[in-house]
Write a protein that holds these residues in place. Sequence first.
Motif, mmCIF file in Angstrom:
data_model
loop_
_atom_site.group_PDB
_atom_site.id
_atom_site.type_symbol
_atom_site.label_atom_id
_atom_site.label_comp_id
_atom_site.label_asym_id
_atom_site.label_seq_id
_atom_site.Cartn_x
_atom_site.Cartn_y
_atom_site.Cartn_z
ATOM 1 N N UNK A 58 0.872 -1.323 -0.029
ATOM 2 C CA UNK A 58 0.006 -0.172 0.061
ATOM 3 C C UNK A 58 0.806 1.370 -0.114
ATOM 4 N N UNK A 59 1.936 1.427 0.646
ATOM 5 C CA UNK A 59 2.952 2.300 0.548
ATOM 6 C C UNK A 59 3.410 2.555 -0.623
ATOM 7 N N UNK A 60 3.694 1.530 -1.260
ATOM 8 C CA UNK A 60 4.398 1.555 -2.763
ATOM 9 C C UNK A 60 3.262 1.997 -3.753
ATOM 10 N N UNK A 61 1.888 1.523 -3.529
ATOM 11 C CA UNK A 61 0.989 2.076 -4.236
ATOM 12 C C UNK A 61 0.641 3.512 -4.040
ATOM 13 N N UNK A 258 0.924 -1.491 -15.902
ATOM 14 C CA UNK A 258 1.042 -2.231 -14.526
ATOM 15 C C UNK A 258 0.405 -3.802 -14.645
ATOM 16 N N UNK A 259 1.111 -4.846 -13.995
ATOM 17 C CA UNK A 259 0.383 -5.707 -13.829
ATOM 18 C C UNK A 259 0.754 -6.381 -12.344
ATOM 19 N N UNK A 306 5.959 -8.631 -7.322
ATOM 20 C CA UNK A 306 4.534 -8.839 -7.519
ATOM 21 C C UNK A 306 3.893 -7.879 -8.500
ATOM 22 N N UNK A 307 4.497 -6.307 -8.504
ATOM 23 C CA UNK A 307 3.893 -5.576 -9.062
ATOM 24 C C UNK A 307 4.962 -4.860 -10.122
ATOM 25 N N UNK A 318 8.102 -8.586 -23.774
ATOM 26 C CA UNK A 318 9.388 -8.087 -24.357
ATOM 27 C C UNK A 318 10.049 -6.952 -23.700
ATOM 28 N N UNK A 319 9.412 -6.563 -22.405
ATOM 29 C CA UNK A 319 10.216 -5.538 -21.869
ATOM 30 C C UNK A 319 9.701 -5.398 -20.385
ATOM 31 N N UNK A 320 10.289 -5.270 -19.424
ATOM 32 C CA UNK A 320 9.700 -4.877 -18.227
ATOM 33 C C UNK A 320 10.760 -4.162 -17.166
ATOM 34 N N UNK A 321 10.027 -3.623 -16.239
ATOM 35 C CA UNK A 321 10.929 -2.680 -15.227
ATOM 36 C C UNK A 321 9.893 -3.169 -13.878
ATOM 37 N N UNK A 322 10.736 -2.606 -12.842
ATOM 38 C CA UNK A 322 10.200 -2.775 -11.615
ATOM 39 C C UNK A 322 9.076 -1.513 -11.333
ATOM 40 N N UNK A 323 7.810 -1.880 -10.545
ATOM 41 C CA UNK A 323 6.814 -0.936 -10.571
ATOM 42 C C UNK A 323 7.360 0.050 -9.926
ATOM 43 N N UNK A 324 8.178 0.248 -8.814
ATOM 44 C CA UNK A 324 8.738 1.200 -8.081
ATOM 45 C C UNK A 324 9.542 2.316 -8.863
#
Length: 345
Positions: A58-61, A258-259, A306-307, A318-324
Motif C-alpha cells: 500500500x505504501x508503494x501504491x 502495470x500488472x 508482485x507489481x 518483451x520489456x519490463x521494469x519494476x513498479x517502483x
Amino acid sequence: MNSLPEVNWHALQRLRTVFLEARPPVRDYWHSETELTSYDATFAQRIGWKWDFVLDELRRRGWQPPAGEILDWGCGTGVAARAFLDHHGTHNVTRLWYWDRSALARNFAVQRARQKYPGLAVEAGIPDNPAILLLSHVLGELGPEQIESLLPLVLRATATLWVEPGTYEASLTLIAIRERLRHRLHVVAPCLHRERCGILGPGNEPHWCHHFAPSPPEVHTDPFWGRFAHEMNIDLRSLPVSYLVLDQRPAPRAPAGSVRVLGRPRVYKPHALILACDASGVRDYRLTRRRLPDAFQKLKKGEWDILQIWHRDGDEIHGLQPFSDAAEAPPESTARSEPSTEGPA
C-alpha cells in the motif's frame, strides 16, 4: 533475533488443530491468558509478517490511511492493529478499538496496545463509523450469515483492510465480497483496477488470487523459530496470503502497463510462465530466457516483484521494469544492444 520465552507448546498444538480442522462457525477456543501469550509470540507474529507485506505494498501504491478511529474486528491478540500502527504511527488515530467474541482476547489485545502505545486511547467495542476497519484471518471462523452481517460495517468504514490465509477458499470468498462491493467502494488492492475480477473469467477455475509474504531473514537461523517450525510442522518460508483493500476514497492510479503477478511463476528451461492480472483479465504470459535473460535468471532464483510494468506483444513479455521504478528507468527490452547484467525481477 532473541529467543522468545515461556511458550506453552501443548496449547499451541491444540490451537493449530482447531485452526486446521474446525469448520465455521467456530466456538471460542481461548482458554487462558497463557495461551494468548504463547500464540502472540508465534502464530500471531507470522500474521504480522503478512500485514507488513500488505502495508508495504500500500505504501508503494501511494495509499494513505484516513484519520480517525481504528477498529480491529475479530482481533485475537491484536497483532493486525499493532502492525498497522507500527507502519503508520498513532498521530492521526483518535482511538483504537478492539473487538473479539472472546473477552479474554479483547482484554489481552487492549492491554498489549496500551503498553505499546501509552499515549493512545484504546478501548474494547465497536464504533459506529470507523475510519479504518482491520479484518484479519476471520473467514475461516465465519459462516455465510456471519459474513453477510459484517458487510454493513465494511460499507460504513472509510477504508477496510482485510487479510486472510492464501487458500483457494479464502481467496474466492474475498473475490465474491469484492464483486458485491466494487460498485459502492473503490478497490485499492490487490487489484490495479476495479473491473470484474479476472479470476472469474473462463478457464481460470484452477487459479486463485494469492501471494507469498516473506519471513524476516533472521527467523531461519533463530533456535526458537527452528523449534517452532519443528513442533508445529510449519515451513517458515511459506506465508501464503490473500487480501482485499477497499476505500470510500479513490484509489491511487497505477502507471500504464502495470500488472500484478499471482502465485509463483513456473520456470522451465527456455522460458517462464507468469500468471498475471490487469484490467484485461487474468492469464499466463511468457517470458523467455533468450529475450530477457536477466529477468529470467532472477525468476530461476525465486526473485520476482508482485507489481511490475510490462511491455507485451500478445502474451509475450518483451520489456519490463519494476513498479517502483516506473517513472525513472527504461524497461529491459530486446531493443537494447547490451542488456544489463542486473535486470529487473
